[in-house]
Design an enzyme around this catalytic site. Structure first.
Site, PDB file in Angstrom:
ATOM      1  N   CYS B 158       0.838  -1.192  -0.034  1.00 55.87           N
ATOM      2  CA  CYS B 158       0.028  -0.057  -0.018  1.00 55.87           C
ATOM      3  C   CYS B 158       0.863   1.375  -0.027  1.00 55.87           C
ATOM      4  O   CYS B 158       0.103   2.460   0.011  1.00 55.87           O
ATOM      5  CB  CYS B 158      -0.985  -0.023   1.233  1.00 55.87           C
ATOM      6  SG  CYS B 158      -1.839  -1.579   1.204  1.00 55.87           S
ATOM      7  N   HIS B 291      -2.310   8.256   6.392  1.00 60.58           N
ATOM      8  CA  HIS B 291      -2.724   6.983   5.707  1.00 60.58           C
ATOM      9  C   HIS B 291      -4.142   6.371   6.335  1.00 60.58           C
ATOM     10  O   HIS B 291      -5.092   6.161   5.333  1.00 60.58           O
ATOM     11  CB  HIS B 291      -1.652   5.963   6.313  1.00 60.58           C
ATOM     12  CG  HIS B 291      -1.858   4.691   5.564  1.00 60.58           C
ATOM     13  ND1 HIS B 291      -1.736   4.516   4.049  1.00 60.58           N
ATOM     14  CD2 HIS B 291      -1.859   3.245   5.981  1.00 60.58           C
ATOM     15  CE1 HIS B 291      -1.780   3.215   3.708  1.00 60.58           C
ATOM     16  NE2 HIS B 291      -2.007   2.503   4.873  1.00 60.58           N
ATOM     17  N   HIS B 326      -9.802   2.317   0.725  1.00 61.00           N
ATOM     18  CA  HIS B 326      -8.239   2.402   0.424  1.00 61.00           C
ATOM     19  C   HIS B 326      -7.975   1.694  -0.763  1.00 61.00           C
ATOM     20  O   HIS B 326      -8.156   0.316  -1.011  1.00 61.00           O
ATOM     21  CB  HIS B 326      -7.833   1.257   1.688  1.00 61.00           C
ATOM     22  CG  HIS B 326      -6.312   1.129   1.722  1.00 61.00           C
ATOM     23  ND1 HIS B 326      -5.400   1.844   0.838  1.00 61.00           N
ATOM     24  CD2 HIS B 326      -5.623   0.142   2.638  1.00 61.00           C
ATOM     25  CE1 HIS B 326      -4.351   1.468   1.101  1.00 61.00           C
ATOM     26  NE2 HIS B 326      -4.122   1.024   2.353  1.00 61.00           N
TER      27      HIS B 326
END
Lengths: 339, 396
Positions: B158, B291, B326
């Site tokens: 990620c 994040h 996400h």
């Protein structure tokens, strides 16, 4: 701008290249569709608890990385950079097949967790407790080369002094068999088995007695056969190296129709020693660092294994080696080494 | 000042262009909802940030031939990368040394998972055997943009796109490229949905980053790219600069394959390095796009790292994953586009669904959009394998 030196080179491959102190003295002839690597005694490098969880690529990668660091007498690198074309394909297939055969039920996370491309880089960092720069490239046959270019950039720009860089590939089971099937359906396809392996290097901005200089490298996503000679000439000119200064040319020949790229390149040289290695390593996206490992050993030992000869004679006093690899006419790389 | 950003393109759950994404952001409109394009047993149990266009619609929009072997990852990427070059007003990539650096986690998994059991006999499925690997979508996009030299893919879970942006910046700074298109693309897949399901960090409702009662993330899909250009090119071509990439940092948490350390060491180190390259003090950061995945572990670990860097004086922050989901490899560049929009609009985007501060830190993100003077935005991206990266964007 700082220069770049290779301090250690390690490869796990289909040949006896990891445990042996020799240099391709005993060759295993490769045949068939796929050939597995000759796995080392992992217990020397990985704890039993970790070994149980790890797929082959991770085991090979972690072991090769560990030996590369040891050979270079480095405990904490300033960066860990890996490259892999297919990533952790074994765990990827395992998790995907569990989804399909169990209809998305009763799944466990282990295979998923270890299926990401950065698993090897992560496991090396975890083992060393190394919090430094960490990156993973996945660009087919340039995956390792990009990792090495990143290392070169870090060293040249003085963002690091010692970098651990490597490439790894595991065969897996399913997708490799389909890739082979497609390849064999093409009469002019790759003529060596698909294989696997892990190659790791410590590169540094410091010159030592045993180090080999990485003069420079260049990669190209695509080049036409018409312009390959000019691209090489430009690369050499940029580095002030004359064609006549190159002692050895190592190409990534695999017997397919795209070997014409190597033939065109070799035409530029007179009486050069031409070597090849994919009949020894097999073909895979990170097979090219096997060539780099061999080049390092040739310069370090001043010895050329008989089995690597493609054309020309073995000469003594080899100082500059040019490596050229491409895969199916794409993903070209030149690497220039000097000792 | 950093490296100039002269173009951007994006497709996400909140819009198919920069303009549409901006409109959704300013209206606090989430793109998270029910899954439509993937057949899975879990569709009732999850919420996702899915791009509304089908593959057929993307194919038409991109004017590709009806029969092709682009994966969804490739289609989304091509749309966003083409838009980024258009936005930078670059019709021809051959004028300068131009590179393409993409990123993805699953590559062509969306097609592999559909067709793997047909690969042996079905000729129409076989075209997807070669599209599984991560470099496939990158190469197709680079070919379509006529970029032939430095082309690569980064795959660090990620944090992938943040690392792609970082590499492009370093190559420009080192003088190895004049121009580079950087970013990433990831399509939703059954593989990822089931993977996160086994980790039990996927929420069945709208994700609530930094909330005390957060219960996991919503997966999303997106592609986005930035165009970076050297100062020499910017001057010569009299380019309009959207913002500058002024700081970057990459570190590893070296704690666990998937979990983040309790004190957020990797995140702390990444932010510290980014501030150092940007030559900024923590108090000069005006806004943080966190994040903030809304998992129990990430949000606490990231909060701890923020406390350590900013010494309790934490700037305004929010997680836009409550709008987009996400988007995995693409998250870093999706949020880079949002950082640039924040600088252009002088506006802080909201962290939706937040109600109660977590007891461990008491930190409160910005929950409704607000105008603010912004010079510097910090953006975090963390991934499996301990890969932590931070970028800092500064006003043009």
């Amino acid at each position: 701008m700082k220069k770049v030196y290779i301090h250690s080179a390690v490869t796990i491959s289909a040949q006896d290249t990891f445990d042996s102190d020799g240099f391709l003295n005993e060759i295993k002839g490769l045949s068939g569709k796929t050939v597995a690597a000759r796995y080392p005694n992992y217990k020397d490098y990985i704890t039993p608890a970790n070994l149980r969880r790890m797929a082959e690529g991770v085991k090979m990668g972690v072991s090769a990385a560990s030996k590369a660091l040891k050979d270079a007498e480095i405990t904490q690198p300033d960066a860990i950079i890996t490259g892999t074309g297919m990533g952790c394909i074994d765990d990827t297939e395992k998790f995907l097949n569990a989804i399909i055969s169990n209809d998305e039920q009763f799944l466990t996370p282990t295979a998923f967790i270890q299926s990401t491309h950065n698993t090897v880089g992560a496991q090396i960092a975890l083992g060393l407790k190394c919090k430094a720069y960490n990156n993973t490239y996945s660009q087919a046959a340039l995956s390792f080369e990009w990792a090495l270019m990143d290392a070169q950039l870090l060293l040249q720009q003085e963002e690091a002094e010692n970098v651990l860089v490597g490439g790894y590939e595991e065969l897996g089971k399913e997708i490799i068999s389909y890739r082979r099937m497609m390849e064999d359906a093409d009469g002019l396809g790759i003529q060596v088995p698909y294989s696997e392996g892990a190659s790791f290097f410590v590169v540094s901005s410091e010159k030592t007695e045993h180090s080999v200089e990485l003069i420079d490298m260049e990669v190209y996503s695509s080049i036409s056969t018409e312009s390959i000679q000019d691209s090489l000439k430009q690369f050499l000119t940029k580095n002030d190296v004359d064609l006549s200064e190159i002692d050895v040319f190592i190409s990534g020949r695999n017997g397919d129709v795209f070997d014409s790229y190597y033939d065109l390149t070799a035409e530029l040289f007179e009486n050069i020693t031409q070597l090849h290695y994919k009949h020894l390593s097999g073909e895979f996206y990170t097979a090219s660092p096997f060539g780099l490992w061999a080049a390092y050993e040739i310069l370090y030992r001043q010895e050329i294994p008989e089995a690597m000869i493609f054309k020309g004679e073995i000469k003594s006093d080899n100082h500059i080696i040019l490596l050229y690899n491409q895969f199916k006419g794409r993903d070209h790389s030149f690497i220039l080494l000097k000792r | 000042m950093g490296v100039a950003i002269t173009g951007m393109g994006i497709i996400s759950a909140i819009g198919h262009s920069v303009e549409e994404n901006k409109t959704s952001l300013l209206a606090s409109k989430t793109g998270i909802g029910d899954l439509r394009h993937i057949q899975t047993n879990h569709s009732q149990a999850i919420k996702v940030g899915e791009v509304s266009l089908s593959n057929a619609e993307l194919t038409r929009q991109l004017q590709l031939p009806e029969v092709h072997n682009y994966t969804r990852t490739g289609l989304l990427g091509l749309l966003a990368a083409t838009a980024a070059l258009e936005n930078a007003n670059i019709p021809d990539c051959s004028t300068y040394r131009t590179g393409f650096i993409s990123s993805t986690t699953v590559g062509g998994m969306d097609m592999t998972e559909k067709y793997i059991k047909q690969f042996d006999k079905d000729i129409t499925a076989q075209k997807y055997i070669a599209t599984h690997h991560a470099g496939d979508s990158t190469r197709k996009i680079a070919d379509a943009l006529r970029i032939h030299g430095l082309v690569t893919t980064i795959s660090t879970a990620c944090s992938s796109a943040a690392n792609a942006i970082m590499l492009g910046t370093r190559l420009i700074k080192a003088g190895k490229l004049d121009r580079v298109v950087v970013g990433g693309t990831d399509a939703l897949s059954k593989f990822t949905i089931n993977g996160f399901k086994t980790l039990m960090i996927q929420s069945d409702s709208l994700c609530a980053p930094f909330d005390a009662h957060r219960n996991g993330l919503n997966l999303g899909e997106a592609a986005a790219y930035l165009v970076l250009e050297s100062d020499a090119v910017v001057q010569k071509e009299k380019k309009e600069v959207l913002a500058y990439l002024s700081g970057y940092g990459n570190a590893n948490d070296a704690f666990h394959q998937t979990a983040s350390s309790e004190n957020g060491e990797g995140a702390f180190l990444a932010m510290q390095k980014a501030l150092k390259t940007a030559k900024l003090n923590p108090n000069q950061i005006d806004y943080i796009i966190a994040h903030g995945t809304a998992t129990t572990n990430n949000d606490l670990s990231e909060s701890r790292a923020l406390e350590r860097i900013f010494d309790k004086q934490i700037p305004d922050f929010s997680s836009t994953k409550s709008l987009t989901g996400h988007t995995l490899a693409a998250a870093g560049v999706v949020e880079a586009v949002f950082s640039i929009l924040a600088l252009q609009e002088q506006y802080i985007f909201p962290n939706l669904n937040f109600k109660t501060p977590m007891p461990e830190t008491g930190l409160k993100p910005i929950t409704s959009g607000v105008k603010k003077e912004i010079q510097h935005v910090l953006s975090n991206s963390f991934g499996f394998g301990g890969n932590c990266s931070t970028l800092i964007f500064s006003k043009a």
